[in-house]
Structure formats: structure tokens, C-alpha cells
Design an enzyme around this catalytic site. Structure first.
Site, PDB file in Angstrom:
ATOM      1  N   GLU A 161      -5.591  -8.030  -1.051  1.00 44.12           N
ATOM      2  CA  GLU A 161      -5.959  -7.856   0.361  1.00 44.12           C
ATOM      3  C   GLU A 161      -7.381  -7.320   0.404  1.00 44.12           C
ATOM      4  O   GLU A 161      -7.717  -6.361  -0.290  1.00 44.12           O
ATOM      5  CB  GLU A 161      -5.006  -6.903   1.096  1.00 44.12           C
ATOM      6  CG  GLU A 161      -5.295  -6.878   2.603  1.00 44.12           C
ATOM      7  CD  GLU A 161      -4.425  -5.895   3.381  1.00 44.12           C
ATOM      8  OE1 GLU A 161      -3.196  -5.887   3.176  1.00 44.12           O
ATOM      9  OE2 GLU A 161      -4.999  -5.131   4.176  1.00 44.12           O
ATOM     10  N   GLU A 211       0.807  -1.230   0.000  1.00 40.90           N
ATOM     11  CA  GLU A 211       0.000   0.000   0.000  1.00 40.90           C
ATOM     12  C   GLU A 211       0.833   1.269   0.000  1.00 40.90           C
ATOM     13  O   GLU A 211       0.431   2.288   0.581  1.00 40.90           O
ATOM     14  CB  GLU A 211      -0.990  -0.015   1.178  1.00 40.90           C
ATOM     15  CG  GLU A 211      -2.076  -1.070   1.001  1.00 40.90           C
ATOM     16  CD  GLU A 211      -2.996  -1.219   2.209  1.00 40.90           C
ATOM     17  OE1 GLU A 211      -2.910  -0.406   3.137  1.00 40.90           O
ATOM     18  OE2 GLU A 211      -3.811  -2.168   2.211  1.00 40.90           O
TER      19      GLU A 211
END
Ligand SMILES: *[C@@H]1O[C@H](CO)[C@@H](O)[C@H](O)[C@H]1NC(C)=O
Ligand SMILES: *[C@@H]1O[C@H](CO)[C@@H](O)[C@H](O)[C@H]1NC(C)=O
Ligand SMILES: *[C@@H]1O[C@H](CO)[C@@H](O)[C@H](O)[C@H]1NC(C)=O
Ligand SMILES: *[C@@H]1O[C@H](CO)[C@@H](O)[C@H](O)[C@H]1NC(C)=O
Ligand SMILES: *[C@@H]1O[C@H](CO)[C@@H](O)[C@H](O)[C@H]1NC(C)=O
Ligand SMILES: *[C@@H]1O[C@H](CO)[C@@H](O)[C@H](O)[C@H]1NC(C)=O
Length: 664
Positions: free
Chosen positions: A255, A180
Site C-alpha cells: 500500500e 496495518e
């Protein structure tokens, strides 16, 4: 997708003028197949989400692992993704790096190696993925950025993959970039080269574990496009973007979930497992997290497929997401193929169908309503689902199927008597079609596979609080894990340490070993801290032997009522009793040390053992040094409760021994 939906509606308009007639859906492999299914998985780490699991006694620990990984038993997970520990806070704790320092290598730290071995033991075919969230400080050369020296970062990541193979016989299938965070095209290509140079040509790169933006870059950079095997996005809300489809790569929700694991969490999981493919052509979905095995008062408590947060009792809970996973994983394997005939149901909900290309068929249907399937993110636009009758027509290879096994889950928010993964009587198929009467908030699997099983163990021990009396002398000659039970590191890494030259009682200790701020993912504190115990603790005594290893500027603390950890650790408050190598002490109300409750001289020095005792009762705190009063009746107005903790003043080496707690 739009075509298929309108096809179903068109079919309906010609057939369902009478509402009691079911809408009809075709399942056919002859019009061509869809994408290859890559599996459903769980993510351990990002960060420290399996921390407490390792401290469960047998047989409970193995039972939990069976519910997660054992084929045809529970979730039967097909993918295990783990954090490549980077010594930094990555949501609910820190995970240790295999290279704390540049000249250091140790492939036995933490618990992810063990977890991967246990998963592989149960399912040799499980897909393994590693992804860094953070990196040790030396990788960034002091900058909070891992890409300035791409060769160093790539070698560091590749050494983890080589270590997995060399020390644990684990073949890592995929590796990611930086969770991320911004990706760097150059780094991705360097990583590909570095993998290839050491013969790891089979290890695929997933990029970029954030949004879909990497696919734009892949569209204009053929070398980058070659380097990436899977475009992985997080929390995609079941949809993808045209640029990602254009790459023609595998698309994964690498995810997802991250939702409290009650029935709404189970509903979220049911909806996205189907719709990530139906809406977004994603062929794998990975849950953050695998198992909620961290103190529940840390951020995102219980956001795992099941709950195992009480190693001290052995209690664990097999939550609904385990059985929702089983609806797909027990009846289809990576390598199976989605049919093109998948889609939405006319009155809400969705269906997917998969085949092994040998004539087997698995259909998974979900009718989750909006309010009963909200995930933590992204926001879910309104939609309606109502009870409906559906007819499936089996065509192509499936036309001759005579019987399907049926598994049902019913969330039943009305009566609050849900049931999950129940085997119903097999369904006889006449004339190649069958009709189901679907209620809302249900999940069905219809399949030619007859091996499904709802695995069960006797009930685990009852839930109970962390023991009120706790002691650890860290005297473990050959620890199975580098970390002492129940300590949850929130900044820094605390490891078992053996000092064979120590003549006295401190041969075996717990040592904080991170000496430099890592390349962080969250906001680590400037101090190191490991928490333990019960967040509800109010009145208690903590005692611990401490040993500073930094002359003049070193400092260590013990603490109680620590009220924050995880990403919020920097703002933790509590009662912190510090001693320093310059011969002073301090009592502060916060981890940063701004609010001083008491201070003075202690005579403490580095390279000598001191015993600290901290007692807090109601609004008063008292501290002893080596058994003698050093300060007393410091007034503590808040917080009222929190964990116990140990830690250091900076990123410095320090040791702890004979940690004891007694709660009033
Ligand atoms: C692993 O995969 C192989 C080949 O697809 C299959 O034959 C075997 O049954 C699988 N093993 C397990 C334990 O699922
Ligand atoms: C389905 O799978 C089973 C187990 O892999 C296999 O034995 C069978 O031949 C397959 N085909 C059909 C049509 O059931
Ligand atoms: C859902 O149904 C209600 C009541 O029939 C209707 O007012 C609303 O517009 C519908 N919402 C959607 C998103 O279709
Ligand atoms: C489904 O079919 C049954 C039997 O034909 C009928 O009684 C029921 O009303 C139908 N349900 C819906 C939601 O149309
Ligand atoms: C190990 O023990 C010896 C003997 O007490 C002591 O001098 C030394 O400082 C200790 N080293 C560490 C790293 O604890
Ligand atoms: C802690 O001590 C205070 C003061 O003695 C008391 O009021 C409070 O109830 C105690 N808390 C617990 C949980 O025992």
C-alpha cells in the site's frame, strides 16, 4: 545498487569532463537479471473508497473502469487489491462483511465482487488480492482482537476466497492478514493450513501489510517463512530493510501513494513507482486508493489514481497518476524482469529497465524534483534534480535494437501546461546508444513495445452539486448492489431489505444490520450512521419513515449538518433528531448525544412506523413526528453545514423508508 550508482558516476567522470557531454548509463541483460516484476495496482477499500463509483450511470461507469483496467488504454492496472469487508469503519466508510453473523453467508454484498469481475472482464490476467481491515464482532468473540481463535478467523477469511470462486468465478491470487495491525505468527500458519486444506494451495499469503517487522520473525521461524509468499510493507518510502532482503521473498509496497491526486500527487507516484525498485527492490506497488469515489470531505479526499465522486452528474476526472501508471503498465507485464542495470541519474531522478526475456526492453525514467513529488508519507529527505543529458548504451540482447518508441509526460510546474503520456516520434538507435535531454519533472518511457495507446472518451458531463431535491423509497426488487445509492455508511451497514409480510407501503426498506461492535480498525462510533448529500448543505428539510426493531432500548435518528465521517465519526456534530422505543425523543448537537438541544415524550415504539421531519434554517431547528410539530426552534449554533444522515442509537436492527431531502 550502490555499486551501480558509483559505476555510473565513474563512467561519468571519465566521459563528462565537458559538461555538455551526457552522462552514460549501460542497459545490459548479460551481466545477470534483477527481480521479477509483479505489477502495479490499485486498492479499492480500506475503506469504502469505491462507494460512489457503483452509482454512476452508463456509459460513464464503464469509461471509468476502462481508464483503470482496460489494457493499453489508461492505467492498465495489473493488480486489484480489495478490502474483505468487516462491517466496520476503515477510513472513509464501512464495507459489509460476507458474514455479518456467525451463521450468515452472502457473497453479494457491497461492490468489491462487482469491481473484481469488471476488472477481470477487462484484463483476465489481473492479479486479485483480498485483505481484511476489520472483522464482524462474532469473529473476535466480543474482543477487539481477531487472533484468539485463529481457526475461526482463518475459516472466515478462507470462506470469502471460496465464495469469490463459487459465486463470481474469481480466483483470488493473494490474501493478507490484518491491515496495518499486529501480525500473529500462529495465525499466519493456521491461515496457510486452512487454505491448503481446502485446496487453495495457489493462494499466496502477503504479510503483514504494515512495517517490515514480519521479516524478523520469518528469519527465526522457518514455518512462518514457508507460509509467507510476499513481504508487503506500507508507505516504505522506497526503501526496505536488510531482514526483508534476507527472506529472499518477493518484496512489495502493498500500500502506497495516498496523496492528493493533483500534479504533485502524480509526481509522487512517478518517483515511487521507479524508486520502490531502485532503492528497495520492491516489485509491486499498490495505490491507496484505486479511485477517489467517496465524498471529498471525508478523510483523505481525492487520494486516488483518478477522481469519480459525482455519480449524480456523471462527472469524473482522469488525473495524472493514471497516465504515470501507463508509463510502466502499458509496456511491461507481470513476469517481466528488471535488469540489474537500474539506478539513479547523476543529476537526480532514476531509471528502471525491464525485459520480457524475448528481447523486448522497456526503460522508464523519472526526473521528479523534491517539492513536486512529495507523498503524504513518509517525510521526504531533501535532494536535488537538475536538467541533464543522459546517454544509454544498449548491451547484451539489446545491442541490436534499432528503434524505440518514446512516451513522455511533462509536469511543467513553471508554465502550468503539463502534458501526460504523449507519444513522440520513435527514436532511431545508432551504434547501440541514444542520448536524451532531460528536463526536471519529466517521465519518459522508451520501449520496443509498440502497442501503447492514450485511451480517450468524450468529456464526461460537467461537474455539479448533489441534487437539492432527493428522494429514495428503496423500492428495488432485485438490487444490483446491497446498498442504496449515495448513502455512505460510517458505522454499521445499511442494506436493502424486503419484508414480504408487510401488508402496506413498507415492503422495501433500508435496514441497519450490524448488531454488535465489530473487531474494529478505526474508531467506529457506538451509534450507527450513514451520511448522504452535500457537505455544504446548511438549510434543509429531511424527512424519513423509521422503524425500530429493538423494544424498550431501541432508538433511531435522522440528522443534518453532520460535519464528520470516516475515522473521526465518533466526534461528529450536527443536528440529530432521535426517537426511542421507550416513547421519548431527543434533539442533540452531536452523534454521541451529549449536547441535548431539546427532549420530551414522543410515544414512539418499536415495531411501528413513524415519520420524522427535521428542518434546519440558520440557527433554528424544528421537528415533526408523523406530520405534527413535536418540538420547534431549537437553537443550533454550529456546525453551519454538513451532510444529511440516518442512523441508530446502538448496534441494533432498524429500518428506514421514503428518505427525502429538500434544500432551501
Ligand atoms: C494474459 O497473459 C497471457 C500469458 O502471459 C498472454 O498471452 C495474454 O495476452 C494476456 N492477456 C491479456 C488480455 O493481457
Ligand atoms: C517483443 O514483444 C512482441 C509482442 O509480445 C513480440 O512480438 C516480439 O517478438 C518481442 N521481441 C522483440 C525483440 O520485439
Ligand atoms: C541542493 O542544491 C543546493 C544548491 O546548490 C545545495 O545548497 C544543497 O546542499 C543541495 N542539496 C542536496 C540534498 O544535495
Ligand atoms: C545537453 O546537450 C545540449 C547539446 O549538446 C547542450 O546544449 C545542453 O546544454 C546540454 N544540457 C545540459 C543540462 O548539459
Ligand atoms: C414485517 O412486516 C410485518 C407486517 O407489518 C411486521 O409485523 C414485522 O414486524 C415486519 N418485520 C420486519 C423485520 O420488518
Ligand atoms: C441559511 O439560512 C440563513 C438564515 O436564514 C442564511 O443567513 C444563510 O445564508 C442560509 N444559507 C444558505 C446556504 O442559503
Amino acid at each position: 545498487m550502490i555499486y551501480k550508482l558509483s559505476f555510473a558516476i565513474a563512467l561519468c567522470f571519465s566521459l563528462c569532463f565537458d559538461l555538455s557531454i551526457a552522462e552514460s548509463y549501460v542497459l545490459d541483460d548479460k551481466i545477470g537479471l534483477g527481480r521479477t516484476f509483479d505489477g502495479i495496482g490499485g486498492l479499492s477499500g480500506g475503506g469504502a473508497t469505491s462507494r460512489l463509483l457503483v452509482n454512476y450511470a452508463e456509459p460513464y461507469r464503464s469509461q471509468i473502469l476502462d481508464y483503470l483496467f482496460k489494457p493499453n488504454f489508461g492505467a492498465s492496472l495489473q493488480i486489484l487489491k480489495v478490502e474483505i469487508g468487516g462491517d466496520a469503519q476503515t477510513t472513509d466508510g464501512t464495507e459489509p462483511s460476507h458474514m455479518h453473523y456467525e451463521n450468515d453467508e452472502n457473497f453479494f454484498r457491497g461492490y468489491e465482487w462487482w469491481l473484481m469481475r469488471e476488472a477481470k472482464k477487462r484484463n483476465p490476467n489481473i492479479t486479485l488480492i483480498g485483505l481484511p481491515w476489520a472483522f464482524p464482532g462474532w469473529v473476535g468473540h466480543g474482543k477487539n482482537w481477531p487472533y484468539d481463535f485463529p481457526d475461526i478467523t482463518a475459516s472466515y477469511v478462507v470462506s470469502w476466497i471460496l465464495g469469490a470462486e463459487q459465486y463470481h468465478d474469481l480466483n483470488i491470487d493473494y490474501v493478507g492478514i490484518w491491515n496495518e495491525r499486529n501480525f500473529d505468527s500462529k495465525y499466519i500458519k493456521v491461515l496457510r493450513d486452512t487454505l491448503d486444506k481446502v485446496g487453495l494451495t495457489g493462494v499466496g499469503i502477503i504479510a503483514a501489510d504494515g512495517n517490515w517487522d514480519v521479516s524478523n520473525a520469518m528469519g527465526v521461524d522457518p514455518y512462518l517463512n514457508d507460509a509467507v509468499e510476499v513481504v508487503g510493507a506500507h508507505y516504505p518510502g522506497t526503501t526496505t530493510v536488510i531482514e526483508a532482503l534476507k527472506t529472499q521473498k518477493k518484496l512489495w509496497s502493498s500500500e502506497d501513494y495516498s496523496t492528493f491526486n493533483d500534479e504533485v500527487g502524480g509526481g509522487c507516484w512517478a518517483r515511487i513507482l521507479n524508486q520502490n525498485y531502485v532503492n528497495g527492490l520492491m516489485t509491486a506497488t499498490i495505490s491507496w486508493n484505486l479511485v477517489a469515489s467517496y465524498y471529498e470531505d471525508l478523510p483523505f479526499g481525492r487520494d486516488g489514481l483518478m477522481t469519480a465522486e459525482e455519480p449524480w452528474t456523471g462527472n469524473y476526472v482522469v488525473e495524472s497518476p493514471i497516465w504515470i501508471t501507463a508509463h510502466t503498465t502499458q509496456f511491461s507485464q507481470p513476469g517481466w524482469t528488471y535488469l540489474q542495470t537500474v539506478g539513479h541519474l547523476v543529476h537526480g531522478g532514476s531509471y528502471v529497465a525491464l525485459t520480457d526475456s524475448k528481447g523486448n526492453l522497456t526503460v522508464v525514467i523519472e526526473t521528479m524534483t523534491h517539492d513536486h513529488s512529495v507523498c503524504i508519507r513518509p517525510p521526504l529527505l531533501p535532494f536535488n534534480v537538475t536538467a541533464q543529458n543522459v546517454t544509454f548504451q544498449l548491451k547484451g540482447s539489446f545491442a541490436s535494437i534499432k528503434e524505440l518508441q518514446v512516451w513522455q509526460s511533462k509536469f511543467d510546474f513553471k508554465t502550468k501546461k503539463p502534458f501526460f503520456f504523449k507519444k513522440l516520434s520513435p527514436l532511431k538507435i545508432y551504434d547501440g546508444s541514444f542520448t536524451l535531454s532531460l528536463d526536471v519533472d519529466e517521465v519518459y518511457t522508451l520501449t520496443t513495445i509498440s502497442t501503447g495507446q492514450k485511451g480517450t472518451y468524450p468529456d464526461p458531463p460537467a461537474s455539479g452539486p448533489f441534487p437539492k431535491v432527493y428522494f429514495d423509497d428503496f423500492n428495488v426488487a432485485n438490487p444490483s448492489f446491497s446498498e442504496a445509492p449515495d448513502f455512505a455508511d460510517q458505522t454499521g451497514v445499511f442494506e436493502y431489505y424486503i419484508n414480504l409480510t408487510d401488508p402496506g407501503p413498507h415492503v422495501f426498506t433500508l435496514r441497519q444490520v450490524v448488531t454488535q461492535m465489530p473487531v474494529t480498525w478505526a474508531t467506529d462510533a457506538d451509534q450507527t450512521i450513514s451520511v448522504i448529500g452535500d457537505y455544504k448543505w446548511q438549510n434543509l428539510t429531511v424527512m424519513c419513515d423509521v422503524f425500530m426493531e429493538t423494544v424498550k432500548t431501541g432508538g433511531v435518528f435522522i440528522a443534518v449538518r453532520v460535519d464528520k465521517g470516516g475515522q473521526s465519526v465518533r466526534s461528529a456534530k450536527g443536528v440529530f433528531f432521535w426517537v426511542f422505543a421507550d416513547g421519548s425523543y431527543k434533539v442533540t448537537n452531536d452523534l454521541v448525544g451529549k449536547t441535548v438541544l431539546a427532549e420530551g415524550l414522543s410515544g414512539t415504539r418499536a415495531y411501528g412506523w413513524h415519520t420524522l421531519t427535521l428542518t434546519v434554517e440558520g440557527e433554528y431547528a424544528t421537528g415533526l413526528l408523523n406530520g405534527y410539530p413535536l418540538w420547534k426552534n431549537a437553537v443550533v449554533l454550529g456546525p453551519k453545514n454538513g451532510w444529511a444522515a440516518i442512523g441508530t442509537h446502538s448496534f441494533e436492527l432498524a429500518q428506514f423508508d421514503n428518505f427525502a431531502v429538500e434544500v432551501k
